[in-house]
Design a protein around this motif. Sequence first.
Motif, PDB file in Angstrom:
ATOM      1  N   TRP A  31      61.156  52.850  31.759  1.00 18.77           N
ATOM      2  CA  TRP A  31      59.934  51.899  31.891  1.00 18.77           C
ATOM      3  C   TRP A  31      59.614  51.118  30.888  1.00 18.77           C
ATOM      4  CZ3 TRP A  31      59.170  51.613  37.412  1.00 18.77           C
ATOM      5  CH2 TRP A  31      59.837  52.671  38.139  1.00 18.77           C
ATOM      6  N   ARG A  53      56.078  56.485  34.635  1.00 20.54           N
ATOM      7  CA  ARG A  53      55.076  55.514  34.885  1.00 20.54           C
ATOM      8  C   ARG A  53      53.807  56.196  34.849  1.00 20.54           C
ATOM      9  NH1 ARG A  53      57.447  54.359  40.560  1.00 20.54           N
ATOM     10  NH2 ARG A  53      58.158  56.330  40.479  1.00 20.54           N
ATOM     11  N   ALA A  56      51.607  53.536  33.181  1.00 23.43           N
ATOM     12  CA  ALA A  56      51.354  52.194  33.523  1.00 23.43           C
ATOM     13  C   ALA A  56      50.301  51.494  33.505  1.00 23.43           C
ATOM     14  CB  ALA A  56      51.916  52.247  35.036  1.00 23.43           C
ATOM     15  N   TRP A 210      48.458  54.891  41.773  1.00 19.50           N
ATOM     16  CA  TRP A 210      49.072  55.221  40.495  1.00 19.50           C
ATOM     17  C   TRP A 210      49.536  56.680  40.475  1.00 19.50           C
ATOM     18  CZ3 TRP A 210      46.397  58.119  36.860  1.00 19.50           C
ATOM     19  CH2 TRP A 210      47.345  58.561  35.654  1.00 19.50           C
ATOM     20  N   SER A 214      53.384  58.223  40.606  1.00 18.38           N
ATOM     21  CA  SER A 214      54.242  58.723  39.566  1.00 18.38           C
ATOM     22  C   SER A 214      54.560  60.362  39.590  1.00 18.38           C
ATOM     23  CB  SER A 214      53.136  58.489  38.161  1.00 18.38           C
ATOM     24  OG  SER A 214      53.722  59.185  36.779  1.00 18.38           O
TER      25      SER A 214
END
Length: 301
Positions: A31, A53, A56, A210, A214
């Motif tokens: 990513w 992630r 992120a 989130w 993940s």
Amino acid sequence: MTEATTTHRSSPADDAPDTLVLPDGRTLAWWEFGDPAADTVVLNCHGGLMDGRDVALADEVARERGIRILSPDRPGVGGTSRAGHAGMLPWVHSDVRPLLDHLGITRCAVMGWSEGGQYALAVAHELPAHVTRAAVIAGALPLDDPQNRAHLNRPDRRLAALSEHAPTLAHAYFAAARRMGRRVPERFAAASARVLDATDQEVIRTHEQWFVTSALGAMDDLGGATDEYRVFVASWGFAPEEVAVPVDVHQGSADQLIEPAWAEELAARLQQGRLIRWPGEGHFIAVTRRPEILGRLVADA
């Protein structure tokens, strides 16, 4: 050996990572966050039971500061194929080095949260000519030491033991957690938060999507999840004293997953270790203190 090939997504907000066919034929997924055109590069080593992630939420601050973050999924996590080996040092050479070479990156900083902290140190140990500085964020001491392992939190200690000695039971646990995360994500998030301090619980409540997304990425492959736990408690293959690059060791005093005293010992054992304490904060300083962590990490860039 096969020639490395890659596919690209259009932006960090897309649902699919970039992928690279490695020289050994496996697929590596990674990513990207922050500024994709920046010369300042940070390699992120994701935490345990999280995929790439996990960083992120740092996308905006990284863009503002001109930082490009690369965050590969480890073997058996997310879109990355499981590997025949199970160890941090082989991973540096089978996955990290080919990724950096493919992208033409010769210098970068490296950071890792929780279990990712020891992977960040492995990169710094194996690729010192590439790494400018490292950051360990709420990371552990070597857990092949029985004394250290005895002080690991109970859930991780149990999952590590199952992954080592009863992988079928570990698979069943991860499968049940995955079902819960997919069907009732709010219940999965609440269950995960129960073992954390109040500051960490607030992070999960605020960023529930989130966190669940993940975490589910880390359990796509049940075998990969058990591999992660086996490596977490296995020998690093090197001692902290052998890491020559500068390392920032960040630790919250209210961390319920990692023994806060470990950070002081780790910083003292590193050749160029510096301890940064976050009083009253927990394991999720990777979220709450990311601007400060990134700022220190790239200050010399």
